[in-house]
Write a protein that holds these residues in place. Structure first.
Motif, PDB file in Angstrom:
ATOM      1  N   GLU A   8     -26.473   4.370  17.345  1.00  0.00           N
ATOM      2  CA  GLU A   8     -27.052   5.558  18.195  1.00  0.00           C
ATOM      3  C   GLU A   8     -26.167   6.548  17.719  1.00  0.00           C
ATOM      4  OE1 GLU A   8     -27.768   5.021  22.163  1.00  0.00           O
ATOM      5  OE2 GLU A   8     -27.616   2.774  22.067  1.00  0.00           O
ATOM      6  N   ARG A   9     -26.810   7.833  17.543  1.00  0.00           N
ATOM      7  CA  ARG A   9     -26.084   8.929  16.894  1.00  0.00           C
ATOM      8  C   ARG A   9     -26.877  10.145  17.571  1.00  0.00           C
ATOM      9  NH1 ARG A   9     -24.266  10.817  10.771  1.00  0.00           N
ATOM     10  NH2 ARG A   9     -23.171  12.633  11.490  1.00  0.00           N
ATOM     11  N   GLN A  10     -25.901  11.219  18.013  1.00  0.00           N
ATOM     12  CA  GLN A  10     -26.562  12.494  18.562  1.00  0.00           C
ATOM     13  C   GLN A  10     -26.459  13.443  17.297  1.00  0.00           C
ATOM     14  OE1 GLN A  10     -27.120  12.273  22.061  1.00  0.00           O
ATOM     15  NE2 GLN A  10     -28.219  14.380  22.055  1.00  0.00           N
ATOM     16  N   LEU A  11     -27.364  14.096  17.119  1.00  0.00           N
ATOM     17  CA  LEU A  11     -27.602  15.468  16.220  1.00  0.00           C
ATOM     18  C   LEU A  11     -28.210  16.403  16.879  1.00  0.00           C
ATOM     19  CD1 LEU A  11     -28.994  13.465  12.994  1.00  0.00           C
ATOM     20  CD2 LEU A  11     -26.786  14.137  13.508  1.00  0.00           C
ATOM     21  N   GLY A  12     -27.302  17.379  17.317  1.00  0.00           N
ATOM     22  CA  GLY A  12     -27.516  18.355  18.259  1.00  0.00           C
ATOM     23  C   GLY A  12     -28.078  17.892  19.496  1.00  0.00           C
ATOM     24  N   ARG A  13     -29.713  18.160  19.670  1.00  0.00           N
ATOM     25  CA  ARG A  13     -30.092  17.696  21.012  1.00  0.00           C
ATOM     26  C   ARG A  13     -30.855  16.286  20.857  1.00  0.00           C
ATOM     27  NH1 ARG A  13     -33.989  22.031  23.446  1.00  0.00           N
ATOM     28  NH2 ARG A  13     -34.592  22.239  21.367  1.00  0.00           N
ATOM     29  N   LEU A  14     -30.997  16.063  19.348  1.00  0.00           N
ATOM     30  CA  LEU A  14     -31.765  14.921  19.000  1.00  0.00           C
ATOM     31  C   LEU A  14     -30.877  13.433  19.068  1.00  0.00           C
ATOM     32  CD1 LEU A  14     -34.709  14.672  18.085  1.00  0.00           C
ATOM     33  CD2 LEU A  14     -33.717  14.583  15.682  1.00  0.00           C
ATOM     34  N   ARG A  15     -31.280  12.688  19.836  1.00  0.00           N
ATOM     35  CA  ARG A  15     -30.622  11.442  19.755  1.00  0.00           C
ATOM     36  C   ARG A  15     -31.570  10.268  18.830  1.00  0.00           C
ATOM     37  NH1 ARG A  15     -26.475   9.477  22.963  1.00  0.00           N
ATOM     38  NH2 ARG A  15     -26.134   7.328  23.055  1.00  0.00           N
ATOM     39  N   LEU A  16     -30.672   9.938  17.988  1.00  0.00           N
ATOM     40  CA  LEU A  16     -31.348   8.859  16.883  1.00  0.00           C
ATOM     41  C   LEU A  16     -31.046   7.444  17.329  1.00  0.00           C
ATOM     42  CD1 LEU A  16     -31.262  10.972  13.723  1.00  0.00           C
ATOM     43  CD2 LEU A  16     -33.222  10.849  15.300  1.00  0.00           C
ATOM     44  N   VAL A  17     -31.762   6.680  17.164  1.00  0.00           N
ATOM     45  CA  VAL A  17     -31.697   4.976  17.249  1.00  0.00           C
ATOM     46  C   VAL A  17     -32.243   4.274  16.139  1.00  0.00           C
ATOM     47  CG1 VAL A  17     -31.803   3.250  18.602  1.00  0.00           C
ATOM     48  CG2 VAL A  17     -31.544   5.399  19.784  1.00  0.00           C
ATOM     49  N   ALA A  18     -31.485   3.487  15.529  1.00  0.00           N
ATOM     50  CA  ALA A  18     -31.992   2.449  14.666  1.00  0.00           C
ATOM     51  C   ALA A  18     -31.101   1.263  14.575  1.00  0.00           C
ATOM     52  CB  ALA A  18     -31.890   3.038  13.188  1.00  0.00           C
ATOM     53  N   GLY A  19     -32.062  -0.010  14.210  1.00  0.00           N
ATOM     54  CA  GLY A  19     -31.318  -1.098  14.319  1.00  0.00           C
ATOM     55  C   GLY A  19     -32.246  -2.241  13.977  1.00  0.00           C
ATOM     56  N   ALA A  20     -31.816  -3.601  13.749  1.00  0.00           N
ATOM     57  CA  ALA A  20     -32.654  -4.675  13.342  1.00  0.00           C
ATOM     58  C   ALA A  20     -31.986  -5.942  13.999  1.00  0.00           C
ATOM     59  CB  ALA A  20     -32.988  -4.450  11.834  1.00  0.00           C
ATOM     60  N   ARG A  21     -32.853  -6.844  13.872  1.00  0.00           N
ATOM     61  CA  ARG A  21     -32.167  -8.268  14.295  1.00  0.00           C
ATOM     62  C   ARG A  21     -33.003  -9.352  13.262  1.00  0.00           C
ATOM     63  NH1 ARG A  21     -31.119 -11.393  19.858  1.00  0.00           N
ATOM     64  NH2 ARG A  21     -31.802 -13.460  19.227  1.00  0.00           N
ATOM     65  N   ILE A  22     -32.197 -10.300  12.822  1.00  0.00           N
ATOM     66  CA  ILE A  22     -32.895 -11.411  12.026  1.00  0.00           C
ATOM     67  C   ILE A  22     -32.729 -12.743  12.791  1.00  0.00           C
ATOM     68  CG2 ILE A  22     -30.776 -11.624  10.559  1.00  0.00           C
ATOM     69  CD1 ILE A  22     -32.558 -12.270   8.153  1.00  0.00           C
ATOM     70  N   ASP A  23     -33.818 -13.219  12.899  1.00  0.00           N
ATOM     71  CA  ASP A  23     -33.678 -14.842  13.462  1.00  0.00           C
ATOM     72  C   ASP A  23     -34.211 -15.739  12.578  1.00  0.00           C
ATOM     73  OD1 ASP A  23     -33.682 -14.353  16.940  1.00  0.00           O
ATOM     74  OD2 ASP A  23     -34.234 -12.597  15.956  1.00  0.00           O
ATOM     75  N   HIS A  24     -33.524 -16.822  12.818  1.00  0.00           N
ATOM     76  CA  HIS A  24     -34.025 -17.996  11.833  1.00  0.00           C
ATOM     77  C   HIS A  24     -34.375 -18.992  12.763  1.00  0.00           C
ATOM     78  CE1 HIS A  24     -34.180 -20.873   8.650  1.00  0.00           C
ATOM     79  NE2 HIS A  24     -33.524 -21.661   9.557  1.00  0.00           N
ATOM     80  N   LEU A  25     -35.564 -19.700  12.796  1.00  0.00           N
ATOM     81  CA  LEU A  25     -35.798 -20.860  13.791  1.00  0.00           C
ATOM     82  C   LEU A  25     -35.926 -22.127  12.914  1.00  0.00           C
ATOM     83  CD1 LEU A  25     -38.719 -18.802  15.191  1.00  0.00           C
ATOM     84  CD2 LEU A  25     -36.686 -18.732  16.009  1.00  0.00           C
TER      85      LEU A  25
END
Length: 733
Positions: free
Chosen positions: A468-485
């Motif tokens: 998560e990162r704040q750019l001025g008033r904007l808050r950005l979120v980016a992520g991922a998960r990898i699952d093996h079954l």
């Protein structure tokens, strides 16, 4: 920044260890509002680790370190208060506080949407909160009965739906993940949820995260996440005793009568806790009995739960918890139709069951153990490690032969939270789980009459990261998960679940949020390997099932229109692939990946405080357009068990120690069901009324559920609860 605030911030960084050697002192007193009514406020030591929650009479007691102590007193909807005092070791000081109403209600802090603490306005997806007040005001026995009224949430015969995610498959393969204090709690064999595993009195709040949550939580979070958060253990000795009593309405017509007495409901539970600055513990035990509201519907429930915390340093906390519940209940199955029982000349008997199902009985035991270690290494880094074990053991006693299964689910997770320079947060971790079941029903045998006993297992390994990162008033979120079954030692699938989100607060148009993410659900062992009969039709296994997947999109806005009106609205769109459904083919039932579905709609929640002191009103509405898209030779059609309209109206009025309120729930007629499609279906129109009163250490709550005694069914040929009166009386020390 004001000088006072700077001083407070500087004093808050004084290590507790520096003063702990000086011994401890006792701080006690009461917390009340401006009119003198007691408040269950949180009393917290800012420059230490002491925390307590005032009881129903507003009384609190803390063990605090000697020396300079900064105390913060707060409660949602009231202005916080900070008190600074100097205590010598061995002192016992009384301090009473009065909180005034907040001009703007304090914003809640949530922990589920991002796997770390954040303000509700920082979440990139919709989150519904069910507070302990919401839970307590209803004289109910399990968590799901209170969560059912949350915006966008509906239960179909005990199965949870968030924006229509799950539909209804009789407890198998929930598309919602349940957490207890952040620990996964879905069943290891069937993938369903045991809502009665956690005693209601232990629940502090419930957070409902809507939409795909697999980017952080993996399988089962395809439709959302429900996190049941238990109470903090306060300092000092506390006790609570709650007694429950109630009755079910008799059938409205004599021709539907099935017994010559009025069904009753009764229960009792006891909670005790004791806490110091370094160690705390709580224990709850109780049970309840229900005669039920229909034929063959009696139930006995017993439960116990415990929680312990050890705080060796201000930076480290070790928490262990466990719960166990046992149910012995008759199984009502489907209602009686003409010719299948003593129908008394009726086409159907909704309060009676078919003669072939009489004698069915279930014994179900379930439990969960969990241990968590949390450590704040510095202002920039904290980590958490946890391990858990869940177990279910059931036997269905049936006239035609018993079905049984014993399942385990083991889980481990390590998570780190990093705060680099600037307003940035990085959450990363690894998670693993192992589930197994020994059973005579989920065997994988193609012959349902064989009664063979087999064992199956499933392993899941995952890694995830989100920033998560704040750019001025904007808050950005980016992520991922990898699952093996893998299942039974053989590799099955690897699934990648990314998520992107943005939050933009504005001065006049509230807080905007937008997100896109992928969700998935691995087939449960039960769906893969079930081998049994349902109403004489064989159910055969399908070990080749693939995971369900979905892309979920949301655009939402939360706004405070005035000091009296708050709104939260969201447009949502989900494209789901390979949904698992029971299909009937060549005279047999089998679970298959058959459906490409689209679920789109609007989710709206409004809270208003009219110009009447003590009155609060709520409105929630969900419009859902759920379609099973065309495939092979099947044309597009409505997705089964999803209502188009879901409306809930609520109102509560508090005057002094007396409170009254009610909820009205309207659910539109289901466009499609998967069995008995020609049976008539009606909309759900249910009114619940409630009243409460507080006298010193005693609290009385009563609820009249389905006050109009509306007769309806949520799933085919299964009568929904009739009018039920329930009252609880609670004594708090």
């Amino acid at each position: 920044m004001p000088v006072r605030a700077l001083l407070l911030a500087a004093l808050a960084t004084v290590p507790l260890r520096a003063v702990s050697a000086q011994g401890t002192a006792a701080l006690y007193g009461s917390v009340r509002d401006s009119s003198g009514q007691p408040l269950r406020a949180t009393v917290r030591v800012v420059n230490g680790d002491g925390v307590g929650v005032a009881d129903a009479q507003g009384r609190y007691r803390l063990s605090v370190p000697g020396g300079l102590v900064i105390v913060r007193v707060g409660l949602l909807g009231f202005q916080s208060l900070v008190d600074t005092l100097t205590l010598a070791a061995g002192d016992s000081v009384e301090r009473d506080y009065r909180l005034g109403p907040a001009v703007v209600p304090l914003e809640p802090v949530i922990v589920t949407a991002a796997k770390h603490s954040q303000l509700l306005s920082q979440a990139v997806t919709s989150v519904a909160l069910v507070s302990d007040t919401d839970v307590a005001r209803r004289a109910v026995t399990t968590v799901d009965e209170a969560v059912d009224k949350a915006p966008g949430v509906q239960f179909l015969n005990g199965q949870v739906n968030i924006r229509g995610s799950s539909g209804y498959v009789q407890g198998l393969g929930s598309r919602v993940l349940m957490l207890v204090d952040g620990v996964p709690a879905n069943q290891g064999d069937r993938g369903g949820i045991n809502w009665d595993l956690i005693p209601l009195e232990d629940v502090a709040r419930v957070e409902v995260v809507k939409g795909a949550g697999s980017a952080l939580y993996g399988s089962a979070a395809l439709g959302g996440v429900v996190n049941v958060i238990t109470r903090e253990i306060p300092s000092g000795f506390h006790a609570r005793v709650r007694a429950l009593g109630g009755a079910y309405a008799n059938p409205p017509f004599d021709v539907w009568r099935f017994r010559d007495y009025t069904g009753a409901l009764e229960g009792l539970d006891v909670t005790t806790s004791y806490g110091t600055a370094a160690a705390r513990g709580s224990y709850t035990a109780g049970g309840w009995h229900s005669d039920g509201y229909r034929e063959q519907d009696r139930r006995n429930h017993w439960q116990t739960a415990a929680k312990a915390q050890w705080i060796p340093t201000p930076e480290t906390r070790v928490t262990t918890s466990g719960s166990w519940a046992s149910d012995q209940y008759e199984t009502p199955l489907i209602w009686c139709t003409h010719g299948s029982c003593d129908d008394r000349g009726q086409d159907f008997q909704p309060f009676m069951i078919e003669a072939s199902g009489r004698g069915a009985f279930t014994r179900s035991d379930k439990g969960q153990l969990a241990a968590t270690v949390e450590h704040h290494a510095s202002e920039r880094f904290a980590w958490q490690a946890r391990g858990s074990w869940g177990r279910t053991d059931f036997t269905d006693f049936q006239p035609t032969g018993d079905d049984w299964g014993v399942a385990n689910r083991y889980g481990v997770e390590f998570r780190g939270e990093v705060h680099p320079t600037g307003d940035r947060v990085v959450t990363l971790g690894a998670e693993g789980s192992f589930s197994d079941v020994r059973t005579n029903i989920f065997t994988g045998d193609a012959n349902p009459t064989s009664n063979v006993v087999r064992t199956h297992d499933q392993r899941e390994f995952a890694a995830y990261a989100e920033g998560e990162r704040q750019l001025g008033r904007l808050r950005l979120v980016a992520g991922a998960r990898i699952d093996h079954l893998d299942v039974d030692g053989g590799s099955l699938a690897t699934v990648l679940s990314p998520r992107l989100g943005v939050v933009l607060p504005t001065a006049r148009a509230g807080v905007w949020r937008a997100s896109a993410g992928r969700g998935f659900r691995a087939p449960s062992l039960a769906e893969r390997f079930v081998s049994t009969f349902v109403q004489g039709i064989p159910v055969v296994p399908n070990p080749d099932l693939d995971p369900e997947t979905a892309w979920s999109f949301e655009l939402g806005n939360a706004a405070t229109l005035s000091s009296a009106v708050r709104t939260d609205a969201a447009l949502f769109w989900t494209e789901a692939y390979d949904l698992i459904e029971p299909t009937v083919d060549s005279g047999r039932i089998q679970f298959k990946n058959v459906t490409h579905a689209r679920l789109a709609g609007l989710d709206l929640a409004v809270t208003a405080t009219p110009p009447v002191a003590g009155l609060t009103t709520t409105l929630s509405y969900t419009f859902l357009h759920a379609r099973a898209l065309a495939h092979d030779s099947v044309s597009e059609r409505p997705l089964a068990f999803r209502p188009r309209h879901l409306l809930t109206l609520g109102a509560d009025y508090q005057r002094g120690v007396i409170g009254v309120g009610g909820d009205f729930r309207y659910t539109s007629r289901l466009d499609r069901v998967e069995i008995y499609e020609t049976d008539p279906r009606v909309a759900e129109k249910v009114l619940d009324l409630r009243v409460s009163a507080v006298w010193g250490a005693w609290t009385l709550r009563a609820q009249l559920a389905n006050a109009l005694n509306y007769i309806y069914s949520q799933v085919p040929r299964t009568l929904a609860p009739v009018r039920t009166f329930a009252a609880t009386i609670t004594w708090t020390y």
